[in-house]
Motif scaffolding. Structure first.
Motif, mmCIF file in Angstrom:
data_model
loop_
_atom_site.group_PDB
_atom_site.id
_atom_site.type_symbol
_atom_site.label_atom_id
_atom_site.label_comp_id
_atom_site.label_asym_id
_atom_site.label_seq_id
_atom_site.Cartn_x
_atom_site.Cartn_y
_atom_site.Cartn_z
ATOM 1 N N LEU A 103 17.924 -44.384 78.436
ATOM 2 C CA LEU A 103 16.957 -44.715 77.552
ATOM 3 C C LEU A 103 16.375 -46.051 77.309
ATOM 4 O O LEU A 103 17.313 -46.923 77.454
ATOM 5 C CB LEU A 103 17.024 -44.063 76.229
ATOM 6 N N SER A 104 15.419 -46.411 77.157
ATOM 7 C CA SER A 104 14.934 -47.919 76.925
ATOM 8 C C SER A 104 13.927 -47.674 75.740
ATOM 9 O O SER A 104 13.267 -46.839 75.411
ATOM 10 C CB SER A 104 13.897 -48.212 78.230
ATOM 11 N N CYS A 105 13.996 -49.027 75.085
ATOM 12 C CA CYS A 105 13.293 -49.020 73.845
ATOM 13 C C CYS A 105 12.771 -50.477 73.712
ATOM 14 O O CYS A 105 13.621 -51.425 73.855
ATOM 15 C CB CYS A 105 14.212 -48.905 72.504
ATOM 16 N N VAL A 106 11.534 -50.640 73.647
ATOM 17 C CA VAL A 106 10.984 -52.025 73.853
ATOM 18 C C VAL A 106 10.109 -52.364 72.619
ATOM 19 O O VAL A 106 9.567 -51.538 72.036
ATOM 20 C CB VAL A 106 9.799 -51.817 75.037
ATOM 21 N N ALA A 107 10.319 -53.553 71.992
ATOM 22 C CA ALA A 107 9.687 -54.213 71.019
ATOM 23 C C ALA A 107 8.655 -55.086 71.522
ATOM 24 O O ALA A 107 8.690 -56.036 72.004
ATOM 25 C CB ALA A 107 10.524 -54.908 70.047
ATOM 26 N N SER A 108 7.432 -54.140 71.360
ATOM 27 C CA SER A 108 6.196 -55.093 72.071
ATOM 28 C C SER A 108 5.237 -55.487 70.795
ATOM 29 O O SER A 108 5.618 -55.167 69.734
ATOM 30 C CB SER A 108 5.458 -53.834 72.774
ATOM 31 N N GLY A 109 4.184 -56.125 71.139
ATOM 32 C CA GLY A 109 3.182 -56.558 70.119
ATOM 33 C C GLY A 109 3.654 -57.859 69.678
ATOM 34 O O GLY A 109 4.928 -58.404 69.852
ATOM 35 N N SER A 110 2.663 -58.736 68.933
ATOM 36 C CA SER A 110 2.918 -60.057 68.668
ATOM 37 C C SER A 110 3.969 -60.332 67.543
ATOM 38 O O SER A 110 4.379 -61.418 67.313
ATOM 39 C CB SER A 110 1.645 -60.508 68.252
ATOM 40 N N TYR A 111 4.129 -59.257 66.773
ATOM 41 C CA TYR A 111 5.070 -59.350 65.521
ATOM 42 C C TYR A 111 6.751 -59.711 65.985
ATOM 43 O O TYR A 111 7.318 -60.319 65.500
ATOM 44 C CB TYR A 111 5.396 -57.975 64.992
ATOM 45 N N TRP A 112 6.938 -59.155 67.362
ATOM 46 C CA TRP A 112 8.069 -59.312 67.798
ATOM 47 C C TRP A 112 8.241 -60.401 69.015
ATOM 48 O O TRP A 112 7.943 -60.415 70.143
ATOM 49 C CB TRP A 112 8.710 -58.076 68.460
ATOM 50 N N SER A 113 8.762 -61.648 68.622
ATOM 51 C CA SER A 113 9.116 -62.602 69.427
ATOM 52 C C SER A 113 10.638 -62.532 69.941
ATOM 53 O O SER A 113 11.177 -61.698 69.344
ATOM 54 C CB SER A 113 9.057 -63.966 68.787
ATOM 55 N N GLY A 166 12.384 -42.595 78.553
ATOM 56 C CA GLY A 166 13.487 -42.647 79.751
ATOM 57 C C GLY A 166 13.988 -41.097 79.224
ATOM 58 O O GLY A 166 14.935 -40.647 80.084
ATOM 59 N N GLY A 167 13.492 -40.190 78.396
ATOM 60 C CA GLY A 167 14.151 -38.937 77.964
ATOM 61 C C GLY A 167 13.568 -37.983 79.098
ATOM 62 O O GLY A 167 12.861 -38.458 80.093
ATOM 63 N N GLY A 168 13.932 -36.842 78.837
ATOM 64 C CA GLY A 168 13.584 -35.992 80.115
ATOM 65 C C GLY A 168 14.627 -34.595 80.011
ATOM 66 O O GLY A 168 15.321 -34.337 78.861
ATOM 67 N N LEU A 169 14.464 -33.533 80.752
ATOM 68 C CA LEU A 169 15.481 -32.593 81.143
ATOM 69 C C LEU A 169 16.555 -32.897 81.981
ATOM 70 O O LEU A 169 16.315 -33.414 82.949
ATOM 71 C CB LEU A 169 14.554 -31.401 81.624
ATOM 72 N N PRO A 189 20.505 -51.869 59.167
ATOM 73 C CA PRO A 189 19.838 -50.586 58.754
ATOM 74 C C PRO A 189 18.261 -50.326 59.399
ATOM 75 O O PRO A 189 17.583 -51.401 59.604
ATOM 76 C CB PRO A 189 19.760 -50.627 57.282
ATOM 77 N N SER A 190 17.830 -49.111 59.375
ATOM 78 C CA SER A 190 16.413 -48.581 59.881
ATOM 79 C C SER A 190 15.560 -49.328 58.817
ATOM 80 O O SER A 190 15.795 -49.316 57.650
ATOM 81 C CB SER A 190 16.308 -47.289 60.144
ATOM 82 N N GLN A 191 14.283 -49.534 59.216
ATOM 83 C CA GLN A 191 13.253 -49.933 58.489
ATOM 84 C C GLN A 191 11.969 -49.086 59.013
ATOM 85 O O GLN A 191 11.781 -48.716 60.092
ATOM 86 C CB GLN A 191 12.889 -51.549 58.856
ATOM 87 N N GLY A 192 11.427 -48.283 57.642
ATOM 88 C CA GLY A 192 10.327 -47.426 58.008
ATOM 89 C C GLY A 192 9.341 -47.789 58.836
ATOM 90 O O GLY A 192 8.664 -47.053 59.777
ATOM 91 N N PRO A 193 8.413 -49.092 58.906
ATOM 92 C CA PRO A 193 7.425 -49.123 59.752
ATOM 93 C C PRO A 193 7.844 -49.258 61.244
ATOM 94 O O PRO A 193 7.056 -49.159 62.174
ATOM 95 C CB PRO A 193 6.926 -50.457 59.073
ATOM 96 N N PHE A 194 9.041 -49.513 61.553
ATOM 97 C CA PHE A 194 9.274 -49.669 63.004
ATOM 98 C C PHE A 194 9.669 -48.422 63.940
ATOM 99 O O PHE A 194 9.992 -48.572 64.905
ATOM 100 C CB PHE A 194 10.746 -50.514 62.960
ATOM 101 N N TRP A 195 9.501 -47.170 63.018
ATOM 102 C CA TRP A 195 9.948 -45.909 63.645
ATOM 103 C C TRP A 195 8.707 -45.854 64.841
ATOM 104 O O TRP A 195 7.619 -45.894 64.583
ATOM 105 C CB TRP A 195 9.941 -44.816 62.922
ATOM 106 N N GLY A 196 9.177 -45.619 66.001
ATOM 107 C CA GLY A 196 7.952 -44.922 67.157
ATOM 108 C C GLY A 196 8.271 -43.441 67.077
ATOM 109 O O GLY A 196 8.800 -42.903 66.263
ATOM 110 N N GLN A 197 7.743 -42.984 68.256
ATOM 111 C CA GLN A 197 7.621 -41.626 68.391
ATOM 112 C C GLN A 197 8.828 -41.151 69.035
ATOM 113 O O GLN A 197 9.022 -39.679 69.117
ATOM 114 C CB GLN A 197 6.488 -41.304 69.405
ATOM 115 N N GLY A 198 9.942 -42.021 69.421
ATOM 116 C CA GLY A 198 11.098 -41.431 70.255
ATOM 117 C C GLY A 198 10.989 -40.955 71.387
ATOM 118 O O GLY A 198 9.680 -40.676 72.170
ATOM 119 N N THR A 199 11.904 -40.452 72.229
ATOM 120 C CA THR A 199 11.714 -39.818 73.507
ATOM 121 C C THR A 199 12.836 -38.650 73.531
ATOM 122 O O THR A 199 14.011 -38.529 72.679
ATOM 123 C CB THR A 199 12.385 -40.976 74.668
#
Length: 120
Positions: free
Chosen positions: A20-30, A8-11, A104-114
Motif C-alpha cells: 500500500l502507498s499513501c501520498v500527501a499531495s497538495g501545497s499544504y504538505w511540504s 495499492g489495495g485489491g483482491l 494521532p489522527s486528524q479529521g481533515p486528513f482522512w482520504g478515501q482509503g484503499t
C-alpha cells in the motif's frame, strides 16, 4: 488539498502480499512539514471500528498491532511525502479499507482509503 491519497489495495489470496502507498499531495504538505509527523495505517474491517495497525514516527521508529506484527512493515519516504505498508502472509481477517493518517489522527486528513480483500 490536505487529505492523504491511498492506493495499492485489491483482491489477494491468503498467504500472498500487497504493498500500500499513501501520498500527501497538495501545497499544504511540504517535505519538511510532512517529515515532522508520526504516520500510521488504519484498518476499518467490515462492521468494526477503525483501528491503528502500524505507526512510524518522524525518526523512523515503527510499532505494530499484535494482529499484524511480523507480517506487515511500515516505511516512509519523506522526499516523496509517501508512507508505505508492505503486507505479507495476508489473512482473510486483514480484509477491510486501509487508510493512512497522522498519529494521532486528524479529521481533515482522512482520504478515501484503499480496499483490501483477502479471499481464495
Amino acid at each position: 488539498q490536505v487529505q492523504f491519497a491511498e492506493s495499492g489495495g485489491g483482491l489477494a489470496q491468503p498467504g500472498s502480499s500487497l504493498r500500500l502507498s499513501c501520498v500527501a499531495s497538495g501545497s499544504y504538505w511540504s517535505e519538511s512539514f510532512f517529515s515532522t509527523f508520526s504516520m500510521g495505517w488504519y484498518l476499518q474491517a467490515p462492521g468494526k471500528q477503525r483501528e491503528l495497525v502500524a505507526t512510524i514516527t518522524s525518526i523512523g521508529t515503527m510499532t505494530y498491532a499484535d494482529s499484524v506484527k511480523g507480517r506487515f512493515t511500515i516505511s516512509r519516504d519523506n522526499a516523496k511525502k509517501t508512507v508505505y505498508m508492505h503486507m505479507n502472509s495476508l489473512r482473510p481477517e486483514d480484509t477491510g479499507n486501509y487508510y493512512c493518517n497522522t498519529v494521532p489522527s486528524q479529521g481533515p486528513f482522512w482520504g478515501q482509503g484503499t480496499q483490501v480483500t483477502v479471499s481464495s
